[in-house]
Design an enzyme around this catalytic site. Structure first.
Site, PDB file in Angstrom:
ATOM      1  N   SER A 132      -6.771  21.937  69.458  1.00  0.00           N
ATOM      2  CA  SER A 132      -6.359  22.685  68.271  1.00  0.00           C
ATOM      3  C   SER A 132      -4.921  23.158  68.390  1.00  0.00           C
ATOM      4  O   SER A 132      -4.351  23.243  69.489  1.00  0.00           O
ATOM      5  CB  SER A 132      -7.277  23.893  68.084  1.00  0.00           C
ATOM      6  OG  SER A 132      -7.064  24.841  69.123  1.00  0.00           O
ATOM      7  N   GLU A 182      -1.254  16.692  71.811  1.00  0.00           N
ATOM      8  CA  GLU A 182      -1.798  15.960  70.660  1.00  0.00           C
ATOM      9  C   GLU A 182      -2.731  16.925  69.959  1.00  0.00           C
ATOM     10  O   GLU A 182      -3.808  17.243  70.456  1.00  0.00           O
ATOM     11  CB  GLU A 182      -2.538  14.705  71.125  1.00  0.00           C
ATOM     12  CG  GLU A 182      -2.837  13.740  69.990  1.00  0.00           C
ATOM     13  CD  GLU A 182      -4.227  13.908  69.414  1.00  0.00           C
ATOM     14  OE1 GLU A 182      -4.344  14.594  68.362  1.00  0.00           O
ATOM     15  OE2 GLU A 182      -5.176  13.372  69.995  1.00  0.00           O
ATOM     16  N   CYS A 195      -9.114  13.672  64.992  1.00  0.00           N
ATOM     17  CA  CYS A 195      -7.778  14.053  64.534  1.00  0.00           C
ATOM     18  C   CYS A 195      -7.137  12.947  63.718  1.00  0.00           C
ATOM     19  O   CYS A 195      -6.380  13.222  62.786  1.00  0.00           O
ATOM     20  CB  CYS A 195      -6.901  14.392  65.735  1.00  0.00           C
ATOM     21  SG  CYS A 195      -7.447  15.833  66.676  1.00  0.00           S
TER      22      CYS A 195
END
Length: 479
Positions: A213, A234, A268
């Site tokens: 996150s 990332e 994601c």
């Protein structure tokens, strides 16, 4: 958060684990640092032998580790098996290519002669112990795409995995041990998030990588910055999926369903915002909605299941709040928008398509981690690019068009770490992966990923004719 396996399909706690105490954490950190001193001097052939052995073992274990992943975080078991296979493929790719990717670079002698050098080269050396803070959504793949290049470069690794996938985390440590990697080369730390800062500040840790996150990324980056340590982040993504008039609408809509609900929508790089030209909007919306509605939601251990549960009750609640906010502000659910009937024990949510999205809705700005798609109608390519870039994230993007001019424009103007034409975003060991804006920085995979945790060392030779001068294309020493 407790360190435990809780089956998201029924809420049952299967196993719990005690967090490592300070003494055991120190023992493991010391072992990683000690292992690096020797492991860094191994040659590429030996590292490749060990990594290939680990890939072979993973292939043998595929069915068992897939079931473990499914029981821990809920992905359909057929997707879990594919994840394990992908990891083995990436391990073999790095075993085969690491030496080439880290080969010495030799500037032309005429370019460096004015520095007084007779010759110069760039040599890549491993940094040391790398701390990896990893998420639950791809509990094997996220780790392997760090571990394979890091180990092939000569680094050692410490894994702080998400607290809801402890069995997968322990399996990875055991996998590398069974493959024959020296003791301490790769270890799992069963610790809470509160213990990460002290480890990252320890001078024996050289660098860190985090997938997760935005708040977690900020926390790790802040500590690493204070300690002047390299990081790769990332973070989240809200990837656009742009459909223009020249697209194959049937194929674009079918692929869109997979792109949105892969990993139960908890990815994601899953496409989340579907931005469709008005000329083909109605045809796309009908096919896409029909495809989402037709998905089978249920027990992720069943081979026929398309969408399993969300990983946690909190995750489902967060998703519901985003949907309810949008509906309350005028959005329309073309399908879904609620919990499915007959699946009361687990954390399931129906595949959902929302339209009529406006900028005042939270879902326009925030990442949706679950099987919920937002659908936008746009007038032209300029409008599509505006909507696509109107997000704090910039991980990847998808564009459907047969027009080369439109492709060139999207490559130039989309604010993302990747642009995928006429297909869905996917990570591959030979392609660099990462984002811009609040999706993070640095790159994983390919040559970019293996060099993130290397020291690019400039080696300069003076005019002494007896100075060592390796042949161009050779690696020099292994370290």
């Amino acid at each position: 958060m407790p360190i435990a396996t809780v089956d998201p399909a029924n809420g049952e706690t299967l196993r719990t684990f005690d967090a490592l105490d300070g003494e055991e954490t120190e023992r493991r950190l010391a072992a990683a640092h000690r292992a690096f001193r020797d492991y860094r001097t191994t040659d590429f052939a030996e590292r490749a032998r060990l990594l290939n052995r680990a890939a072979d073992l993973l292939d043998e274990d595929q069915r068992d580790i897939a079931r473990t992943m499914t029981r821990e975080m809920g992905k359909p078991v057929k997707a879990a098996r594919a994840e394990a296979a992908k990891c083995a493929k990436a391990m073999r790719w790095y075993a085969a290519n690491a030496e080439r990717l880290l080969a010495d670079e030799h500037p032309d002698d005429t370019d460096v002669e004015d520095s007084g050098a007779s010759h110069a080269r760039v040599h890549y050396r491993p940094l040391g112990v790398v701390l990896a803070v990893m998420p639950w959504n791809f509990p094997l793949w996220q780790v392997m795409r760090f571990a394979a290049p890091a180990l092939m470069a000569g680094n050692t690794g410490l894994l702080k995995h998400a607290s809801n996938v402890p069995q997968t985390a322990l399996y990875i440590e055991d996998l590398f041990a069974r493959a024959g990697f020296p003791a301490g080369c790769f270890q799992t730390l069963l610790i809470g998030s509160g213990a990460v800062e002290a480890i990252l500040r320890d001078p024996r840790v050289a660098a860190a990588t985090l997938t997760g996150s935005e708040p977690a990324g900020r926390a790790v980056a802040s500590v690493a910055g204070d300690e002047v340590k390299r990081t790769v982040l990332e973070l989240g993504g809200s990837d656009p999926y742009v459909v223009l008039p020249s697209a194959d609408i049937e194929k674009a809509a079918g692929t869109a369903v997979t792109a949105r609900v892969q990993n139960n929508g908890q990815s994601c790089i899953a496409a989340k915002r579907f931005i469709v030209h008005t000329d083909v909007y109605d045809a796309f919306a009908e096919r896409f909605t029909d495809g989402m509605r037709a998905l089978t939601v249920g027990d992720p251990l069943e081979e026929t299941t398309d969408v399993g549960p969300l990983s946690s009750e909190r995750g489902r609640t967060d998703l519901e709040e985003l949907v309810e906010d949008a509906l309350g502000k005028g959005a329309t659910a073309l399908c879904g928008g609620r919990r499915p009937e007959g699946l009361d024990r687990g954390w399931f949510y129906e595949p959902t398509v929302l339209t009529g999205i406006t900028p005042d809705m939270r879902i326009h700005r925030e990442e949706t981690f679950g099987p919920v798609a937002t659908l936008y109608r746009v007038a032209d390519l300029d409008d599509a690019l505006h909507v696509a870039n109107d997000t704090p994230f910039g991980l990847s993007s998808n564009v459907w068009t047969r027009d080369q001019g439109e492709m060139d424009r999207c490559v130039r103007d989309l604010e993302a770490g990747g642009v995928f034409f006429n297909g869905m975003t996917a990570s591959h060991p030979a392609l660099p992966f990462g984002g811009v804006k609040r999706s993070g920085y640095g790159r994983e995979l390919a040559g970019h990923g293996i060099r993130e945790f290397c020291n690019a060392t400039t080696v300069w030779y003076g005019p002494d004719p007896d100075a060592r001068r390796p042949r161009p294309g050779t690696q020099g020493d292994a370290s």
